[in-house]
Write a protein that holds these residues in place. Structure first.
Motif, PDB file in Angstrom:
ATOM      1  N   LEU A 129       1.350   5.431   4.453  1.00  0.00           N
ATOM      2  CA  LEU A 129       0.324   4.165   4.168  1.00  0.00           C
ATOM      3  C   LEU A 129      -0.412   4.833   3.230  1.00  0.00           C
ATOM      4  N   ILE A 171      -2.140  -3.662   7.717  1.00  0.00           N
ATOM      5  CA  ILE A 171      -2.283  -2.209   7.954  1.00  0.00           C
ATOM      6  C   ILE A 171      -0.784  -1.288   9.049  1.00  0.00           C
ATOM      7  N   VAL A 174       2.557  -3.493   9.083  1.00  0.00           N
ATOM      8  CA  VAL A 174       2.873  -2.286   7.758  1.00  0.00           C
ATOM      9  C   VAL A 174       3.512  -1.112   8.660  1.00  0.00           C
ATOM     10  N   ALA A 175       2.447  -0.226   9.613  1.00  0.00           N
ATOM     11  CA  ALA A 175       3.008   0.699  10.015  1.00  0.00           C
ATOM     12  C   ALA A 175       3.934   0.931  11.052  1.00  0.00           C
ATOM     13  N   LEU A 191      -0.934  -0.320  -0.168  1.00  0.00           N
ATOM     14  CA  LEU A 191      -1.846  -1.447   0.881  1.00  0.00           C
ATOM     15  C   LEU A 191      -2.946  -2.381   0.165  1.00  0.00           C
TER      16      LEU A 191
END
Length: 282
Positions: A129, A171, A174-175, A191
């Motif tokens: 990420l 974040i 998405v993680a 991101l």
């Protein structure tokens, strides 16, 4: 219903780690929450973990099959601490790793860039990420947030450069997808939020939404470096000041569709975050 084994979340009391752990447990996943102290995290098993204390690593990895990696804070060269742990993790049965890096640090670049480069050779399932700068830098405990509250000032060497500031909640969302989806991304993911803003824009928006007068004070690179060196190690301070200079040159002036693509919803705008903070008494 939990369809995975146990996920180790390193930095589970930090900005993205706490949010990732909370989202995983809320979805029914088993989580081991790792930090320098075994701090209770709702729904998770706490475990003491320190990147620089290898004696803490085996217990953290016991029974774990995937891991969320937040590099050691303030370390300008984390690879010597991280890579032996990652090799140990693979041997212990971890098959998926998601690394928190930065949009400003490419594969093979400085700081965590060397870990990024090594990750595909260590795990069959992985993701890196690479978020832009956090919106929470202006609302939490970061130096910018403190100077806003105490002085009404944001100090940078970023001049008028724009940044696609991103919400830490996005974040974390998405993680979680990268950790739990049937197929790992097996790539790096840049991101951003929905718009690129300068620090002048940020100061004006905070002033408008909160009623607290805030200005962006543009300082030379050397002054920012020296100010930061009073708060973090000198090498890390120099790197952060260099990142400000990169922002000034336009390196972070971009937005991506990654949050929308992976979560199915648009990323949150900075104004929306500020308005929520105001509703919560921020």
């Amino acid at each position: 219903m939990n369809t995975t084994g146990t996920t180790l979340v390193i930095g589970a009391t930090g900005t993205t780690g706490s949010r990732t752990a909370a989202r995983l447990t809320a979805a029914g996943h088993r989580v081991r929450a790792a930090g320098r102290r075994a701090t209770p995290v709702a729904g998770a098993e706490p475990v003491a973990f320190d990147w620089h204390v290898p004696a803490t690593h085996a217990a953290a990895l016991d029974g774990v099959d995937r891991v969320y990696l937040v590099p050691p804070v303030g370390d300008s060269d984390p690879a010597p601490a991280m890579l032996p742990f990652l090799r140990q993790a693979r041997t212990a049965g971890v098959h998926r790793a998601v690394l928190l890096s930065s949009s400003a640090i490419p594969e093979g670049g400085p700081a965590v860039g060397a870990v990024h480069q090594a990750l595909p050779g260590l795990f069959e399932q992985w993701a890196v990420l690479r978020p832009s700068w956090f919106m929470q830098n202006f609302t939490g405990t970061h130096a910018h947030a403190r100077s806003i509250r105490e002085e009404g000032v944001i100090r940078t060497a970023a001049e008028g450069g724009r940044v696609g500031f991103v919400d830490a909640e996005d974040i974390a969302a998405v993680a979680v997808r990268a950790l739990t989806d049937g197929q790992a991304p097996n790539t790096d993911l840049v991101l951003t939020g929905p718009e690129a803003l300068s620090h002048d824009d940020i100061a004006a928006m905070i002033t408008e939404v909160t009623g607290r007068a805030v200005i962006h004070r543009r300082l030379p690179h050397e002054r920012i470096r020296d100010r930061l060196a009073t708060q973090v190690p000198v090498e890390f301070a120099a790197m952060l000041a260099d990142l400000d200079r990169a922002i000034a040159s336009g390196a972070e002036d971009r937005v991506t569709d990654t949050v929308q693509r992976l979560t199915g919803r648009p990323p949150r705008a900075f104004r929306a975050l500020l308005e929520e903070e105001m509703r919560r008494g921020g």
